[in-house]
Design a protein around this motif. Structure first.
Motif, mmCIF file in Angstrom:
data_model
loop_
_atom_site.group_PDB
_atom_site.id
_atom_site.type_symbol
_atom_site.label_atom_id
_atom_site.label_comp_id
_atom_site.label_asym_id
_atom_site.label_seq_id
_atom_site.Cartn_x
_atom_site.Cartn_y
_atom_site.Cartn_z
ATOM 1 N N THR A 211 0.817 -1.211 0.000
ATOM 2 C CA THR A 211 0.000 0.000 0.000
ATOM 3 C C THR A 211 0.853 1.264 0.000
ATOM 4 O O THR A 211 0.430 2.297 -0.513
ATOM 5 C CB THR A 211 -0.951 0.030 1.213
ATOM 6 O OG1 THR A 211 -0.186 -0.059 2.408
ATOM 7 C CG2 THR A 211 -1.943 -1.117 1.152
ATOM 8 N N LEU A 244 0.743 1.660 -3.725
ATOM 9 C CA LEU A 244 -0.563 2.218 -4.072
ATOM 10 C C LEU A 244 -0.637 3.715 -3.780
ATOM 11 O O LEU A 244 -1.298 4.465 -4.505
ATOM 12 C CB LEU A 244 -1.666 1.484 -3.300
ATOM 13 C CG LEU A 244 -1.959 0.044 -3.728
ATOM 14 C CD1 LEU A 244 -2.956 -0.590 -2.767
ATOM 15 C CD2 LEU A 244 -2.499 0.001 -5.155
ATOM 16 N N ALA A 253 -6.319 1.071 1.637
ATOM 17 C CA ALA A 253 -6.871 0.176 0.614
ATOM 18 C C ALA A 253 -8.395 0.248 0.557
ATOM 19 O O ALA A 253 -8.993 0.056 -0.511
ATOM 20 C CB ALA A 253 -6.428 -1.263 0.885
ATOM 21 N N ILE A 256 -9.299 3.130 -1.621
ATOM 22 C CA ILE A 256 -8.943 2.820 -3.008
ATOM 23 C C ILE A 256 -9.992 1.908 -3.627
ATOM 24 O O ILE A 256 -10.434 2.119 -4.767
ATOM 25 C CB ILE A 256 -7.540 2.181 -3.067
ATOM 26 C CG1 ILE A 256 -6.483 3.224 -2.691
ATOM 27 C CG2 ILE A 256 -7.264 1.594 -4.449
ATOM 28 C CD1 ILE A 256 -5.095 2.672 -2.502
ATOM 29 N N GLU A 257 -10.429 0.912 -2.867
ATOM 30 C CA GLU A 257 -11.468 0.009 -3.378
ATOM 31 C C GLU A 257 -12.769 0.762 -3.649
ATOM 32 O O GLU A 257 -13.466 0.485 -4.626
ATOM 33 C CB GLU A 257 -11.716 -1.133 -2.397
ATOM 34 C CG GLU A 257 -10.655 -2.209 -2.454
ATOM 35 C CD GLU A 257 -11.073 -3.492 -1.741
ATOM 36 O OE1 GLU A 257 -12.262 -3.611 -1.380
ATOM 37 O OE2 GLU A 257 -10.219 -4.351 -1.560
ATOM 38 N N VAL A 260 -12.379 2.389 -6.926
ATOM 39 C CA VAL A 260 -12.417 1.389 -7.999
ATOM 40 C C VAL A 260 -13.864 0.989 -8.285
ATOM 41 O O VAL A 260 -14.305 0.939 -9.445
ATOM 42 C CB VAL A 260 -11.572 0.156 -7.611
ATOM 43 C CG1 VAL A 260 -11.835 -0.996 -8.586
ATOM 44 C CG2 VAL A 260 -10.087 0.505 -7.600
ATOM 45 N N LYS A 268 -8.354 1.125 -11.126
ATOM 46 C CA LYS A 268 -8.664 -0.308 -11.150
ATOM 47 C C LYS A 268 -7.509 -1.105 -11.739
ATOM 48 O O LYS A 268 -7.154 -2.178 -11.245
ATOM 49 C CB LYS A 268 -9.941 -0.581 -11.953
ATOM 50 C CG LYS A 268 -10.328 -2.059 -11.989
ATOM 51 C CD LYS A 268 -11.568 -2.305 -12.811
ATOM 52 C CE LYS A 268 -12.003 -3.766 -12.722
ATOM 53 N NZ LYS A 268 -10.944 -4.720 -13.151
ATOM 54 N N TYR A 271 -4.862 -1.326 -9.105
ATOM 55 C CA TYR A 271 -5.240 -2.252 -8.032
ATOM 56 C C TYR A 271 -5.162 -3.698 -8.515
ATOM 57 O O TYR A 271 -4.744 -4.590 -7.783
ATOM 58 C CB TYR A 271 -6.645 -1.922 -7.530
ATOM 59 C CG TYR A 271 -6.907 -2.363 -6.112
ATOM 60 C CD1 TYR A 271 -6.066 -1.976 -5.074
ATOM 61 C CD2 TYR A 271 -8.010 -3.149 -5.789
ATOM 62 C CE1 TYR A 271 -6.304 -2.363 -3.761
ATOM 63 C CE2 TYR A 271 -8.266 -3.546 -4.482
ATOM 64 C CZ TYR A 271 -7.399 -3.155 -3.477
ATOM 65 O OH TYR A 271 -7.639 -3.547 -2.175
ATOM 66 N N TYR A 274 -1.610 -4.599 -8.342
ATOM 67 C CA TYR A 274 -1.240 -4.875 -6.946
ATOM 68 C C TYR A 274 -1.542 -6.336 -6.596
ATOM 69 O O TYR A 274 -0.686 -7.065 -6.073
ATOM 70 C CB TYR A 274 -2.013 -3.904 -6.064
ATOM 71 C CG TYR A 274 -2.056 -4.204 -4.592
ATOM 72 C CD1 TYR A 274 -0.936 -4.044 -3.785
ATOM 73 C CD2 TYR A 274 -3.252 -4.608 -3.987
ATOM 74 C CE1 TYR A 274 -0.990 -4.293 -2.424
ATOM 75 C CE2 TYR A 274 -3.319 -4.848 -2.632
ATOM 76 C CZ TYR A 274 -2.182 -4.701 -1.851
ATOM 77 O OH TYR A 274 -2.251 -4.948 -0.503
ATOM 78 N N SER A 305 -10.058 -7.497 2.960
ATOM 79 C CA SER A 305 -10.705 -7.159 1.696
ATOM 80 C C SER A 305 -11.223 -8.406 0.980
ATOM 81 O O SER A 305 -10.447 -9.265 0.556
ATOM 82 C CB SER A 305 -9.721 -6.430 0.780
ATOM 83 O OG SER A 305 -10.219 -6.374 -0.548
#
Length: 357
Positions: A211, A244, A253, A256-257, A260, A268, A271, A274, A305
């Motif tokens: 991250t 990230l 995260a 970030i999700e 996305v 996206k 990620y 990643y 996640s």
């Protein structure tokens, strides 16, 4: 059985009180940036953090003379085998005067000894699975440039605890199994455990980006940057501003999700990359045991996640069943390790500087 566990971090000191197999009190004591800035070196913080711990114990009614053991997070020692080490004068001297790595975990052993000094004659101070646990086979040390060895430095305490937990819950014997553990957080470490030893790992200076850390980078493009920035600036880029965070402006995260899922196509792809790199790291370690792997465990904060777990299942589920064990388990690992020592189920090893001369 009464055990105090201490885990010093950069801006907090985690402490837990363990009684007869269960943590009955756990607290993360925060330290402000202003408080920490008063000290030039990490070890200079000892009295400050010790007094905070003693205040916590007094408030919770924890009598140091009733403690069977005090377990501290292991710091930047030379390469050692896994397990428990008694805190002795040589260890304290090494952490105060010899080690070249400034890290808050260096205070773990020193603080454990300070509390032990107020205990009874049978109270022991120990560390368990320090960050420098090294059980590499010789072939794993070869880097590709003579004079530079691959090092075993990573989230050993949490990874070994998770490996043992997964083995136990899946009906396996940790000392007769092969497990891959991916610790996914601010930093990443992916390790492989065979027959009770952590025989190889991929840290976040050579493997998947995390991250906030860059992971391994293409050297021919990285090298010119080293002439444009100071060492301090390069370390900041690699350890705090990479991964990230360098793409998204945040290392969270979860946020970030959210972006996305809201339709940010560019993010996206990042990620996906990643997760892709984590899968490559897991897959590469499977080759160490010729593809024989009993379980793959995902741990650390990112293992919460569902998206990451599901995508990794698609990519590496063919290797072995995947078990998510999210979060960090250092405090229970320290406590359980100390308990095994007190009960005589595990050896209490001795640290000697001359062994590393």
């Amino acid at each position: 059985m009464k055990i105090l566990a201490i885990n010093p971090g950069s801006t907090s000191t985690k402490v837990s009180y363990y009684v007869d197999g269960e943590i009955v009190k756990e607290q993360g004591i925060s330290h402000s940036t202003e408080e920490i800035r008063k000290f030039q070196n990490v070890v200079d913080q000892m009295e400050f953090r010790r007094d905070i711990l003693l205040a916590f114990m007094k408030e919770e009614g924890i009598d140091p003379k009733e403690l069977d053991a005090v377990a501290g997070r292991g710091g930047s020692l030379p390469p050692v085998s896994s397990g428990a080490y008694e805190v002795n004068a040589e260890m304290i001297d090494y952490l105060k005067n010899v080690t070249q790595i400034e890290h808050p975990s260096n205070l773990g052993a020193i603080l454990a000894n300070e509390i032990k000094e107020q205990g009874n004659e049978k109270t022991i101070a120990l560390i368990y699975d320090p960050v420098s646990v090294d059980e590499f086979e010789d072939v794993a040390r070869i880097s590709g440039l003579k004079g530079i060895e691959r090092k075993s430095i990573g989230h050993a305490l949490n990874m070994r605890a998770v490996a043992m937990k997964v083995a136990r819950e899946e009906g396996l014997d940790y000392h007769n199994s092969v497990l891959i553990v991916a610790h996914l957080g601010g930093g990443n470490t992916i390790s492989i455990h065979q027959n009770g030893k952590m025989i190889d790992l991929i840290s976040d200076d050579e493997g998947p980006f995390s991250t906030e850390r860059t992971g391994g980078l293409p050297l021919k493009y990285l090298t010119p940057l080293c002439y444009e920035h100071s060492l301090k600036e390069m370390l900041r880029l690699y350890k705090r501003e990479g991964g990230l965070k360098s793409y998204a402006g945040t290392s969270d995260a979860r946020k970030i999700e959210e972006r996305v899922l809201a339709g940010d196509e560019e993010l996206k792809t990042v990620y996906d990359g990643y997760i892709y790199q984590i899968a490559k790291g897991i897959g590469s370690l499977a080759t160490v045991t010729n593809g024989v792997v009993d379980r793959i465990a995902l741990t650390g904060g990112v293992a919460y996640s569902q998206m990451v777990v599901e995508e990794l299942q698609k990519r590496v589920g063919f290797i072995a069943p995947i078990i998510a064990v999210p979060g960090e388990h250092e405090m229970i690992a320290l406590s359980k390790g100390a308990e095994r020592v007190v009960l005589g189920e595990e050896e209490l090893k001795q640290f000697c500087q001359s062994d590393f001369a």
